[in-house]
Design an enzyme around this catalytic site. Structure first.
Site, PDB file in Angstrom:
ATOM      1  N   GLU A 188      98.544 -40.493 -33.881  1.00 56.97           N
ATOM      2  CA  GLU A 188      98.302 -40.697 -35.321  1.00 56.97           C
ATOM      3  C   GLU A 188      99.615 -40.926 -36.062  1.00 56.97           C
ATOM      4  OE1 GLU A 188      95.471 -37.848 -36.956  1.00 56.97           O
ATOM      5  OE2 GLU A 188      93.904 -38.654 -35.657  1.00 56.97           O
ATOM      6  N   GLU A 236      90.233 -39.867 -29.507  1.00 51.71           N
ATOM      7  CA  GLU A 236      89.665 -38.738 -30.269  1.00 51.71           C
ATOM      8  C   GLU A 236      88.359 -39.203 -30.889  1.00 51.71           C
ATOM      9  OE1 GLU A 236      92.233 -36.509 -32.915  1.00 51.71           O
ATOM     10  OE2 GLU A 236      93.929 -36.737 -31.533  1.00 51.71           O
TER      11      GLU A 236
HETATM   12  O1  AHR Z   1      91.439 -33.034 -33.076  1.00 53.12           O
HETATM   13  C1  AHR Z   1      91.999 -32.454 -34.202  1.00 53.12           C
HETATM   14  C2  AHR Z   1      93.030 -33.340 -34.869  1.00 53.12           C
HETATM   15  O2  AHR Z   1      92.409 -34.484 -35.382  1.00 53.12           O
HETATM   16  C3  AHR Z   1      94.102 -33.897 -33.991  1.00 53.12           C
HETATM   17  O3  AHR Z   1      95.152 -33.005 -33.799  1.00 53.12           O
HETATM   18  C4  AHR Z   1      94.576 -35.091 -34.751  1.00 53.12           C
HETATM   19  O4  AHR Z   1      95.084 -36.106 -33.921  1.00 53.12           O
HETATM   20  C5  AHR Z   1      93.338 -35.531 -35.514  1.00 53.12           C
HETATM   21  O5  AHR Z   1      93.597 -35.765 -36.846  1.00 53.12           O
END
Ligand code: AHR
Length: 506
Positions: A174, A306
């Site tokens: 991110e 994710e």
């Molecule tokens: O999964 C939780 C968080 O969500 C992670 O650390 C981040 O990459 C995302 O914003």
């Protein structure tokens, strides 16, 4: 309503990469400590501190890979803090997740031991946000270099002679947010620079994954693709990065402070959740279309590293720990995502649900006060869909419109189907997202013969039903009688809010 579909058994599409069934473990809340890792002194059965009931449960899913150490945590993690004698490792503050102290007892050797126990490939996210090129380069050397070199010597001094195999390597996380608040242009150049110094040693070939877009940020994807250089420039791809990531969470609420409860929701909130989950189809298709413009041969992978539901934390738990329960609704979010993954197998090479144990849409919940371990409804979707891993995708076409319902400004299609074949077996996954109405589907099987079928169903009386230590089997798969095969026609009854898999011998 009866839905009619056609499935050509002899027209195979792209292979469904087993890595789309991947997982994610961050130093966040009780994912690592208390989840995967309890320490060697724990009375919970463990090997080197790694909780063995968690390992057994994940091995049963055929877990293909595990992403670590973050997440946001990755960009403040300094790997040298997590090697050597545990009692000499420095303590840091986990600023993103609850401001708690991190003692670094779970580090590189513990993670690699966990992957070995799981039989899963490691996917390591390096630190771009607050690290250095040298630090990342050294970590790759420490993990993967054989022979004599400074980092190989350090690894050996810490008890590991042989290098490990590490293929999947993340260049930060991110970068548009917690990973450094960079612009796409700036990050793309950083990714090329960091990627350049992450070397291949011996037979170990890294597959480098650049930190990609959030949701519909197609411009981010385009910038990263442009930075890969002119078409056909394989050299730049190999030295810079081979894939881009994408993050997308299903969040039914309208604000971060009101995402909705994981268990206390009404039917309207349920449909909003499903409509938000269904957006993954347009997002993957959109990012893939941008990538196609620069890479029509599809040599650059898309990695959804994710995904999953994100609700308010359970009352009374630390807001920074992201602990939430998991209901039948979560299971249907997962089954819907997998259908999309199967349909986009030509570009999507990996996906990692967030997160495996005790955080967000978990497979496993461990009780902090006892040894109890609970398998969630989402776990069972992974289990029922296991046969799709590395299978040949099969297209499913429908005659006429599928049932749908309006949800806000969107239209939610309430029946979702995907199919694949592998090792002489057909596997069809079917979800009925309608909260109240059943659906019947007739599938015309062409281009081959299916000899016998058996089916499993995951459903429950209420969408809110979930598993707890007191009631661990409230939502589990059961044999499904509502399936029949006659000639080349497969008929499947789908009760309201249900997930069904039909497996057949070809
Ligand atoms: O999964 C939780 C968080 O969500 C992670 O650390 C981040 O990459 C995302 O914003």
């Amino acid at each position: 309503m009866t839905i009619e579909a056609i499935l050509n058994l002899d027209i195979g599409g792209p292979r469904i990469n087993r890595h789309v069934y991947g997982h994610f473990a961050e130093h966040l809340g009780r994912c690592i400590y208390g989840g995967f890792y309890v320490g060697a002194d724990s009375d919970i059965p463990n090997e080197g501190g790694i909780r063995l009931d968690v390992v057994d449960a994940l091995r049963a899913l055929g877990i293909p890979n595990l992403r670590w150490p973050g997440g946001c945590f990755a960009d403040e993690y300094h790997w040298r803090d997590g090697i050597g004698p545990q009692d000499q490792r420095p303590v840091m503050v986990n600023t993103h997740w609850g401001g708690v102290e991190e003692n670094n007892h779970f580090g590189t050797h513990e993670f690699m031991a966990l992957c070995e126990l799981l039989g899963a490939e490691p996917y390591i996210s390096g630190n771009v946000g607050s690290g250095t090129v040298r630090e990342m380069s050294d970590w790759v050397e420490y993990l993967t270099r054989d022979g004599d070199s400074p980092m190989a010597r350090l690894r050996k001094a810490n008890g590991r002679d042989q290098p490990w195999n590490v293929r999947f390597w993340g260049l930060g996380n991110e970068a548009w947010g917690c990973g450094g608040n960079m612009t796409a242009q700036h990050y793309a150049q950083e990714a090329r620079r960091y990627g350049t110094y992450c070397r291949d040693y011996g037979d170990n070939k890294l597959y480098k994954i650049a930190a990609g877009a959030n949701a519909e940020d197609y411009a981010w994807t385009e910038t990263l693709m442009k930075q890969l250089g002119h078409l056909g420039c394989q050299h730049i791809r190999n030295t810079a990065y081979h894939a881009l990531s994408l993050h997308y969470y299903t969040i039914p609420g309208t604000t971060w402070t009101n995402k909705g409860s994981a268990t206390l929701f009404d039917t309207g909130e349920y449909y909003t959740t499903m409509a938000e989950a269904a957006r993954i189809e347009q997002l993957i298709a959109g990012h893939a279309a941008v990538m196609d413009c620069y890479d029509p041969a599809k040599s650059v992978g898309l990695v959804l590293d994710e995904w999953g539901t994100w609700f308010d934390v359970e009352p009374g738990t630390n807001p920074g720990f992201l602990y939430q329960q998991n209901t039948l609704r979560d299971a249907l979010v997962a089954s819907l995502h997998f259908d999309v993954f199967h349909r986009h197998a030509d570009r999507l090479v990996m996906a990692n649900i967030a997160q495996t144990v005790n955080v967000l849409q978990a497979m496993i919940l461990t009780d902090p006060d006892s040894k109890a371990l609970v398998l969630t409804p989402t776990y069972h979707v992974f289990q029922m869909n296991q046969g799709h891993q590395d299978a040949t995708s099969l297209r499913v076409d429908f005659r006429g419109e599928l049932p749908s319902r309006p949800v806000g400004d969107a239209t939610l299609t309430t029946v979702s189907v995907s199919a694949s074949r592998k090792d002489g077996r057909l596997l069809v996954s079917l979800s009925n997202l309608d909260a109240t109405d059943a659906a019947d589907i007739t599938i015309d099987l062409r281009g081959g013969a299916v000899r016998t079928v058996e089916a499993l169903i995951l459903t429950s009386q209420a969408l809110q039903d979930h598993n707890t230590p007191q009631s661990p089997t409230a939502v589990v798969p059961r044999a499904h009688e509502g399936v029949s095969l006659s000639g080349g026609t497969l008929r499947v009854h789908l009760p309201a809010h249900s997930f069904v898999t039909v497996s057949g011998a070809l």
